[in-house]
Design an enzyme around this catalytic site. Structure first.
Site, PDB file in Angstrom:
ATOM      1  N   GLY A  35      -3.706   6.726   8.045  1.00 48.62           N
ATOM      2  CA  GLY A  35      -3.354   8.117   7.768  1.00 48.62           C
ATOM      3  C   GLY A  35      -1.971   8.211   7.132  1.00 48.62           C
ATOM      4  O   GLY A  35      -1.409   7.199   6.698  1.00 48.62           O
ATOM      5  N   GLY A  40       0.333   5.168  -2.695  1.00 46.85           N
ATOM      6  CA  GLY A  40      -0.155   3.792  -2.525  1.00 46.85           C
ATOM      7  C   GLY A  40      -1.612   3.791  -2.089  1.00 46.85           C
ATOM      8  O   GLY A  40      -2.460   3.088  -2.650  1.00 46.85           O
ATOM      9  N   HIS A  41      -1.906   4.629  -1.092  1.00 45.80           N
ATOM     10  CA  HIS A  41      -3.296   4.744  -0.632  1.00 45.80           C
ATOM     11  C   HIS A  41      -4.179   5.308  -1.756  1.00 45.80           C
ATOM     12  O   HIS A  41      -5.310   4.857  -1.955  1.00 45.80           O
ATOM     13  CB  HIS A  41      -3.392   5.675   0.580  1.00 45.80           C
ATOM     14  CG  HIS A  41      -2.590   5.229   1.778  1.00 45.80           C
ATOM     15  ND1 HIS A  41      -1.476   5.905   2.209  1.00 45.80           N
ATOM     16  CD2 HIS A  41      -2.752   4.194   2.624  1.00 45.80           C
ATOM     17  CE1 HIS A  41      -0.984   5.305   3.288  1.00 45.80           C
ATOM     18  NE2 HIS A  41      -1.734   4.256   3.565  1.00 45.80           N
ATOM     19  N   GLY A 152      -3.783  -3.456   0.271  1.00 49.69           N
ATOM     20  CA  GLY A 152      -2.581  -3.437  -0.557  1.00 49.69           C
ATOM     21  C   GLY A 152      -1.798  -4.736  -0.456  1.00 49.69           C
ATOM     22  O   GLY A 152      -1.650  -5.299   0.634  1.00 49.69           O
ATOM     23  N   LYS A 154       1.233  -4.776  -0.645  1.00 46.22           N
ATOM     24  CA  LYS A 154       2.408  -4.374   0.144  1.00 46.22           C
ATOM     25  C   LYS A 154       2.441  -5.079   1.504  1.00 46.22           C
ATOM     26  O   LYS A 154       3.483  -5.498   1.972  1.00 46.22           O
ATOM     27  CB  LYS A 154       2.373  -2.850   0.322  1.00 46.22           C
ATOM     28  CG  LYS A 154       3.201  -2.280   1.429  1.00 46.22           C
ATOM     29  CD  LYS A 154       4.629  -2.152   1.000  1.00 46.22           C
ATOM     30  CE  LYS A 154       5.551  -1.515   2.015  1.00 46.22           C
ATOM     31  NZ  LYS A 154       5.139  -1.436   3.370  1.00 46.22           N
ATOM     32  N   GLN A 158      -0.985  -9.261   6.136  1.00 43.74           N
ATOM     33  CA  GLN A 158      -2.237  -8.619   6.545  1.00 43.74           C
ATOM     34  C   GLN A 158      -3.366  -8.991   5.581  1.00 43.74           C
ATOM     35  O   GLN A 158      -4.465  -9.369   5.992  1.00 43.74           O
ATOM     36  CB  GLN A 158      -2.032  -7.112   6.567  1.00 43.74           C
ATOM     37  CG  GLN A 158      -3.312  -6.285   6.588  1.00 43.74           C
ATOM     38  CD  GLN A 158      -3.028  -4.812   6.781  1.00 43.74           C
ATOM     39  OE1 GLN A 158      -2.594  -4.397   7.842  1.00 43.74           O
ATOM     40  NE2 GLN A 158      -3.254  -4.014   5.766  1.00 43.74           N
ATOM     41  N   SER A 190       5.549   3.788   1.552  1.00 44.90           N
ATOM     42  CA  SER A 190       5.119   3.471   2.915  1.00 44.90           C
ATOM     43  C   SER A 190       5.108   4.764   3.717  1.00 44.90           C
ATOM     44  O   SER A 190       5.973   5.633   3.513  1.00 44.90           O
ATOM     45  CB  SER A 190       6.111   2.493   3.550  1.00 44.90           C
ATOM     46  OG  SER A 190       5.937   2.465   4.950  1.00 44.90           O
ATOM     47  N   SER A 191       4.165   4.877   4.626  1.00 47.36           N
ATOM     48  CA  SER A 191       4.143   6.056   5.500  1.00 47.36           C
ATOM     49  C   SER A 191       5.432   6.133   6.309  1.00 47.36           C
ATOM     50  O   SER A 191       5.859   7.208   6.711  1.00 47.36           O
ATOM     51  CB  SER A 191       2.943   5.984   6.448  1.00 47.36           C
ATOM     52  OG  SER A 191       1.756   5.796   5.714  1.00 47.36           O
TER      53      SER A 191
HETATM   54  P1  AMP Z   1      -1.491   1.727   6.150  1.00 47.59           P
HETATM   55  O1  AMP Z   1      -2.033   3.109   6.238  1.00 47.59           O
HETATM   56  O2  AMP Z   1      -0.001   1.677   5.986  1.00 47.59           O
HETATM   57  O3  AMP Z   1      -2.022   0.825   7.220  1.00 47.59           O
HETATM   58  O4  AMP Z   1      -2.042   1.132   4.788  1.00 47.59           O
HETATM   59  C1  AMP Z   1      -3.402   1.165   4.478  1.00 47.59           C
HETATM   60  C2  AMP Z   1      -3.647   0.329   3.259  1.00 47.59           C
HETATM   61  O5  AMP Z   1      -2.847   0.816   2.179  1.00 47.59           O
HETATM   62  C3  AMP Z   1      -3.241  -1.147   3.457  1.00 47.59           C
HETATM   63  O6  AMP Z   1      -4.179  -1.974   2.768  1.00 47.59           O
HETATM   64  C4  AMP Z   1      -1.889  -1.206   2.811  1.00 47.59           C
HETATM   65  O7  AMP Z   1      -1.532  -2.495   2.351  1.00 47.59           O
HETATM   66  C5  AMP Z   1      -2.067  -0.243   1.654  1.00 47.59           C
HETATM   67  N1  AMP Z   1      -0.777   0.246   1.189  1.00 47.59           N
HETATM   68  C6  AMP Z   1       0.202   0.839   1.917  1.00 47.59           C
HETATM   69  N2  AMP Z   1       1.269   1.107   1.146  1.00 47.59           N
HETATM   70  C7  AMP Z   1       0.977   0.668  -0.101  1.00 47.59           C
HETATM   71  C8  AMP Z   1       1.668   0.651  -1.349  1.00 47.59           C
HETATM   72  N3  AMP Z   1       2.905   1.127  -1.467  1.00 47.59           N
HETATM   73  N4  AMP Z   1       1.051   0.116  -2.412  1.00 47.59           N
HETATM   74  C9  AMP Z   1      -0.196  -0.393  -2.304  1.00 47.59           C
HETATM   75  N5  AMP Z   1      -0.915  -0.398  -1.168  1.00 47.59           N
HETATM   76  C10 AMP Z   1      -0.332   0.118  -0.071  1.00 47.59           C
END
Ligand code: AMP
Length: 300
Positions: A35, A40-41, A152, A154, A158, A190-191
């Site tokens: 969420g 990025g998402h 990602g 990023k 993971q 980033s969130s």
């Molecule tokens: P998260 O919600 O932070 O767990 O991220 C969900 C997905 O979005 C994961 O695969 C992350 O690697 C990807 N993600 C988060 N931030 C970025 C970003 N700045 N650029 C690309 N992918 C991202």
């Protein structure tokens, strides 16, 4: 005006199963998130769209991957805005379960173990994090029955571990990496960036600047890359560096001086109260420099 269709929303397994069945006229690409969606998402969703007929987004703040002192309770929850982004990007189905839907009997006894690769870098500061992450990714892979899974760059460790899980325990899942999306000034989206004060935000820029400085020396070899990145990092004492490494993409071990080929330049630092991570794949040796993601030949 173009017509926008709301994605279907499933909150339980009973709602997800028939909604997923309705997407059976083509490939389903899955983007897993916690969420607080940002560009990025959105980029993951758009990239997924290019290869699959349907996109399914999961929104689940997974308690299993947060340690006791971590930010689970203050993690941003922005479901309505998340849904607006999913709608804008043409997502077909959103699966947004609560913890008791995902873990009806409480914390699961049996979990996926990340093994030794889960104990280094992020795993050293966050014990158990990757086991919790892989456990929920495994469950979501099964529940969503995706054909393709987008992650990602990023979160490089993971991504590596999800790929390893897919191979090592024969999930056979196709995992696609998407380059890191950045703010105009270089900060990786980033969130958790919402925790940063204006001053923190300026301090945080040192992470991406250090990575670019290091990558510029990729032709000269590992010690030149490490030195250049470190020289930038030390200019910002308010960024409390946890690690700066140049490691092999498969083993996450520091690459030796003679090494040529693809490597991961990764950094983690605390800025204010927020732990930030960033990385760039680099090609070391002749013609070297930063890469958006690791090559297909390397990751298979
Ligand atoms: P998260 O919600 O932070 O767990 O991220 C969900 C997905 O979005 C994961 O695969 C992350 O690697 C990807 N993600 C988060 N931030 C970025 C970003 N700045 N650029 C690309 N992918 C991202």
């Amino acid at each position: 005006m173009s017509e926008t269709t709301l994605p279907s929303i499933a909150r339980t397994r009973a709602e997800l199963a028939p909604a997923r069945d309705r997407l059976d006229d083509g490939d389903v690409a899955v983007v897993m998130t916690m969420g607080a969606l940002h560009e990025g998402h959105a980029e993951l969703i758009r990239t997924a769209r290019t290869r699959a007929r349907h996109v399914l987004v999961t929104i689940f703040l997974n308690p299993l991957q947060f340690g006791p002192g971590e930010d689970l309770s203050k993690y941003p929850r922005t479901f309505d805005d998340d849904l607006a982004i999913c709608t804008r990007e043409g997502v077909d189905l959103v699966f947004a379960p609560t913890p008791d839907v995902m873990y009806p009997e409480g914390e699961p006894g049996v979990r996926i173990s990340a093994g030794p690769l889960g104990d280094v870098l992020e795993g050293q500061s966050r014990p158990g994090h990757f086991d919790g992450m892989l456990t929920v990714v495994a469950k979501l892979m099964h529940l969503t029955r995706g054909d393709l899974f987008y992650f990602g760059q990023k979160d490089a460790q993971q991504l590596l571990l999800v790929r390893r899980m897919s191979r090592d325990v024969d999930f056979g899942a196709t995992v696609v990496a998407v380059p890191t999306v950045r703010e105009r000034d270089g900060l990786a989206m980033s969130s958790r960036n919402t925790y940063l004060s204006e001053n923190d935000r300026q301090t945080a820029l040192v992470l991406s600047r250090a990575l670019w400085a290091g990558a510029e020396h990729a032709e000269e070899g590992p010690s030149a890359v490490r030195r250049a990145a470190r020289e930038v990092l030390v200019t910002e004492p308010l960024a409390l560096v946890d690690y700066l490494v140049l490691v092999h993409p498969d083993t996450l071990e520091e690459v030796p001086e003679w090494y040529k080929g693809e490597a991961l330049l990764a950094v983690a630092a605390k800025v204010g109260t927020t732990r930030l991570i960033d990385n760039t794949p680099v090609l070391l040796g002749p013609g070297g420099g930063a890469l958006p993601v690791f090559s297909d030949e390397r990751v298979g």
